[in-house]
Scaffold this motif. Structure first.
Motif, PDB file in Angstrom:
ATOM      1  N   HIS A  81       0.841  -1.202   0.000  1.00  0.00           N
ATOM      2  CA  HIS A  81       0.000   0.000   0.000  1.00  0.00           C
ATOM      3  C   HIS A  81       0.875   1.250   0.000  1.00  0.00           C
ATOM      4  O   HIS A  81       0.633   2.205  -0.757  1.00  0.00           O
ATOM      5  N   ASP A  82       1.880   1.235   0.859  1.00  0.00           N
ATOM      6  CA  ASP A  82       2.791   2.378   0.958  1.00  0.00           C
ATOM      7  C   ASP A  82       3.605   2.536  -0.322  1.00  0.00           C
ATOM      8  O   ASP A  82       3.792   3.638  -0.832  1.00  0.00           O
ATOM      9  N   MET A  83       4.057   1.411  -0.881  1.00  0.00           N
ATOM     10  CA  MET A  83       4.833   1.450  -2.123  1.00  0.00           C
ATOM     11  C   MET A  83       4.008   1.985  -3.290  1.00  0.00           C
ATOM     12  O   MET A  83       4.506   2.764  -4.106  1.00  0.00           O
ATOM     13  N   GLN A  84       2.761   1.565  -3.371  1.00  0.00           N
ATOM     14  CA  GLN A  84       1.898   2.024  -4.465  1.00  0.00           C
ATOM     15  C   GLN A  84       1.743   3.540  -4.431  1.00  0.00           C
ATOM     16  O   GLN A  84       1.715   4.201  -5.470  1.00  0.00           O
ATOM     17  N   HIS A  85       1.639   4.079  -3.232  1.00  0.00           N
ATOM     18  CA  HIS A  85       1.495   5.530  -3.084  1.00  0.00           C
ATOM     19  C   HIS A  85       2.795   6.246  -3.449  1.00  0.00           C
ATOM     20  O   HIS A  85       2.784   7.255  -4.169  1.00  0.00           O
ATOM     21  N   PHE A  87       5.468   5.175  -5.270  1.00  0.00           N
ATOM     22  CA  PHE A  87       6.058   4.945  -6.594  1.00  0.00           C
ATOM     23  C   PHE A  87       5.019   4.881  -7.713  1.00  0.00           C
ATOM     24  O   PHE A  87       5.368   4.530  -8.841  1.00  0.00           O
ATOM     25  N   ASN A  88       3.763   5.192  -7.383  1.00  0.00           N
ATOM     26  CA  ASN A  88       2.717   5.225  -8.401  1.00  0.00           C
ATOM     27  C   ASN A  88       2.592   3.876  -9.112  1.00  0.00           C
ATOM     28  O   ASN A  88       2.503   3.796 -10.339  1.00  0.00           O
ATOM     29  N   LEU A  89       2.602   2.799  -8.319  1.00  0.00           N
ATOM     30  CA  LEU A  89       2.533   1.446  -8.871  1.00  0.00           C
ATOM     31  C   LEU A  89       1.100   1.091  -9.244  1.00  0.00           C
ATOM     32  O   LEU A  89       0.145   1.618  -8.674  1.00  0.00           O
ATOM     33  N   PRO A  90       0.917   0.179 -10.170  1.00  0.00           N
ATOM     34  CA  PRO A  90      -0.435  -0.215 -10.584  1.00  0.00           C
ATOM     35  C   PRO A  90      -1.191  -0.916  -9.460  1.00  0.00           C
ATOM     36  O   PRO A  90      -0.590  -1.454  -8.519  1.00  0.00           O
ATOM     37  N   ASP A  91      -2.524  -0.955  -9.579  1.00  0.00           N
ATOM     38  CA  ASP A  91      -3.366  -1.530  -8.535  1.00  0.00           C
ATOM     39  C   ASP A  91      -3.104  -3.010  -8.308  1.00  0.00           C
ATOM     40  O   ASP A  91      -3.350  -3.527  -7.218  1.00  0.00           O
ATOM     41  N   ASN A  92      -2.627  -3.717  -9.327  1.00  0.00           N
ATOM     42  CA  ASN A  92      -2.419  -5.163  -9.198  1.00  0.00           C
ATOM     43  C   ASN A  92      -1.010  -5.530  -8.745  1.00  0.00           C
ATOM     44  O   ASN A  92      -0.657  -6.714  -8.731  1.00  0.00           O
ATOM     45  N   ASN A 238       1.961   5.879 -17.122  1.00  0.00           N
ATOM     46  CA  ASN A 238       2.409   4.727 -17.903  1.00  0.00           C
ATOM     47  C   ASN A 238       3.894   4.776 -18.234  1.00  0.00           C
ATOM     48  O   ASN A 238       4.339   4.230 -19.243  1.00  0.00           O
ATOM     49  N   GLU A 239       4.681   5.385 -17.381  1.00  0.00           N
ATOM     50  CA  GLU A 239       6.130   5.424 -17.586  1.00  0.00           C
ATOM     51  C   GLU A 239       6.751   4.078 -17.207  1.00  0.00           C
ATOM     52  O   GLU A 239       6.381   3.477 -16.205  1.00  0.00           O
ATOM     53  N   PHE A 240       7.710   3.635 -18.013  1.00  0.00           N
ATOM     54  CA  PHE A 240       8.376   2.357 -17.771  1.00  0.00           C
ATOM     55  C   PHE A 240       9.626   2.566 -16.915  1.00  0.00           C
ATOM     56  O   PHE A 240      10.392   3.497 -17.127  1.00  0.00           O
ATOM     57  N   HIS A 241       9.808   1.665 -15.938  1.00  0.00           N
ATOM     58  CA  HIS A 241      10.985   1.725 -15.062  1.00  0.00           C
ATOM     59  C   HIS A 241      11.610   0.338 -14.985  1.00  0.00           C
ATOM     60  O   HIS A 241      10.912  -0.670 -14.965  1.00  0.00           O
TER      61      HIS A 241
END
Length: 446
Positions: A81-85, A87-92, A238-241
């Motif tokens: 949850h913290d990482m998604q916030h 690093f703007n990670l996808p919901d899945n 949609n930036e690739f990392h």
């Protein structure tokens, strides 16, 4: 003085049953539909509507499948949850549960060997030995056990070590591994008692045994990689990392970045043997030899809930442990004391206090989930939003509603950041823990 059931007693029971006007109707309803359907309270749906004044956005719900890894899923979910916030990670996005599963079972095997040697001089019918042999290892665990694994092995994304047949359906490997561990216990106890083996000889034998365990786990789950590439696209733009050739320890430090010492276990155990504002640990409970100790701070319910609310208000989800099967409707995702009215259906008294339920084995923690919201009315909680790990087909896309009264009765543990503790509670948490017996209900594994 004993009481035998004779024909006179049976006649009395029959006559009482026969004179009740509702008996025939209820017999038909319960035999046809089952206890839960016959006692379901339709009003519980409206009473527990999924609306919350504090509602964290936490993405898709994960699925532990046919395994007992809820404690692991719940802990990793709080981190993702913290990482998604951040690093703007996808919901899945998910962290690898299979990676932690491998190392947990490997470390539990060594922890079991350690306890077998410590208790080797006790007879096999001693309660401690019998408790050890009943379940040498299992899928379950507690927060501090997950921290011990992460501190030693780090974490990795699910893409680096995905699920396998055995991580999704763990019963087969569990049965085989427990067979192996009990077999090895015979050898280790014999070495201690009959051969008077030295510590060095015992360690050599343990290393041989662990080599077998490692191979079994690698076949079952796949051997964990020491380095991997982390690739993802951001949710919004949609930036690739790509982060190449990173270790699990480096990944945890860079992408999770938590100081795990900041997170502590708080329990709500109102039994006479556990004073509030004291800390507790459990004898022979853990997974990593030399790793983090399990430690609980016991608090009254009002302070327990305030800590959870404060953390949610700050935007951070809360790991918690409860007795999930009690008065729960899985498909609808409702955990509430009025979900089923068993007492009225059978016209009998079933009420027990929380302390009585713990002392008499009626209730204990059996499942870990995540608090992701709460509904406050006049700053008091009425219901809580719960992220489960049973996939999106139950509840509201995998999320449950827990009434505040249900939390009072069946919630036993939360994990919070120490910064939310008052000075009094911080001081209490530093106490040396009182050691509880291995079978204490606060030692059950979620």
């Amino acid at each position: 003085m004993s009481f035998e059931i004779d024909n006179s007693a049976i006649n009395y029971f029959h006559e009482d049953y026969d004179q009740r006007k509702e008996s025939a109707v209820l017999e038909n309803a319960v035999t046809k539909n089952g206890v839960n359907a016959a006692s379901f309270n339709w009003h519980s749906i409206a009473d527990n509507a999924p609306h919350f004044s504090i509602d964290l956005k936490t993405g898709d719900v994960a699925d532990q499948k046919q395994s007992g890894r809820c404690w692991m899923f719940a802990a990793l979910n709080t981190m993702r949850h913290d990482m998604q916030h951040k690093f703007n990670l996808p919901d899945n996005f998910e962290l690898s549960q299979s990676y932690q599963f491998f190392w947990d079972k490997f470390e539990k095997a060594n922890y079991f060997y350690e306890n077998v040697i410590k208790t080797a001089k006790l007879p096999t019918d001693d309660r401690k030995v019998a408790w050890l042999m009943a379940a040498p290892q299992s899928d379950g665990g507690q927060w501090d056990m997950l921290c011990a694994l992460i501190e030693k092995y780090g974490v990795m994304p699910k893409s680096a070590m995905p699920e396998s047949f055995n991580s999704n359906r763990s019963n087969g490997i569990n049965n085989l591994l427990n067979n192996k561990l009990r077999h090895d216990a015979v050898i280790l106890r014999k070495m201690v008692n009959d051969e008077h083996a030295s510590e060095n000889d015992l360690n050599i034998k343990r290393k041989e045994m662990l080599n077998d365990v490692y191979r079994m786990l690698a076949y079952a789950f796949g051997e964990p990689e020491s380095h991997f590439d982390f690739e993802y696209r951001t949710k919004k733009d949609n930036e690739f990392h790509r982060d190449e050739n990173i270790t699990p320890q480096e990944f945890f430090k860079k992408y999770v970045g938590w100081n795990l010492d900041d997170y502590i276990s708080v329990i709500q155990a109102p039994t006479a043997d556990k004073e509030y504002y004291k800390t507790y640990t459990i004898d022979m409970l853990g997974n990593v030899v030399g790793g983090r100790q399990i430690k609980h701070l016991n608090l009254p319910m009002d302070e327990f809930k305030k800590l959870a609310i404060d953390q949610l208000k700050a935007g951070e989800s809360v790991w918690f442990g409860s007795d999930v099967v009690k008065y729960s409707e899985t498909k609808l995702g409702i955990m509430a004391l009025n979900t089923y009215d068993y007492a009225k259906l059978f016209d009998t008294d079933l009420e027990m206090t929380k302390a009585q339920a713990l002392d008499y084995g009626q209730s204990m923690m059996d499942h870990a989930m995540v608090l992701t919201g709460v509904d406050l009315v006049n700053d008091q909680p009425t219901k809580w939003k719960v992220e489960n790990s049973w996939g999106p087909k139950v509840g509201t896309k995998g999320y449950f509603v827990m009434s505040d009264a249900w939390m009072d009765k069946y919630c036993y543990q939360i994990v919070v950041n120490k910064k939310y503790l008052s000075d009094k509670l911080k001081q209490a948490q530093t106490q040396e823990p009182i050691v509880l017996k291995p079978w204490d209900p606060m030692g059950t594994l979620a």
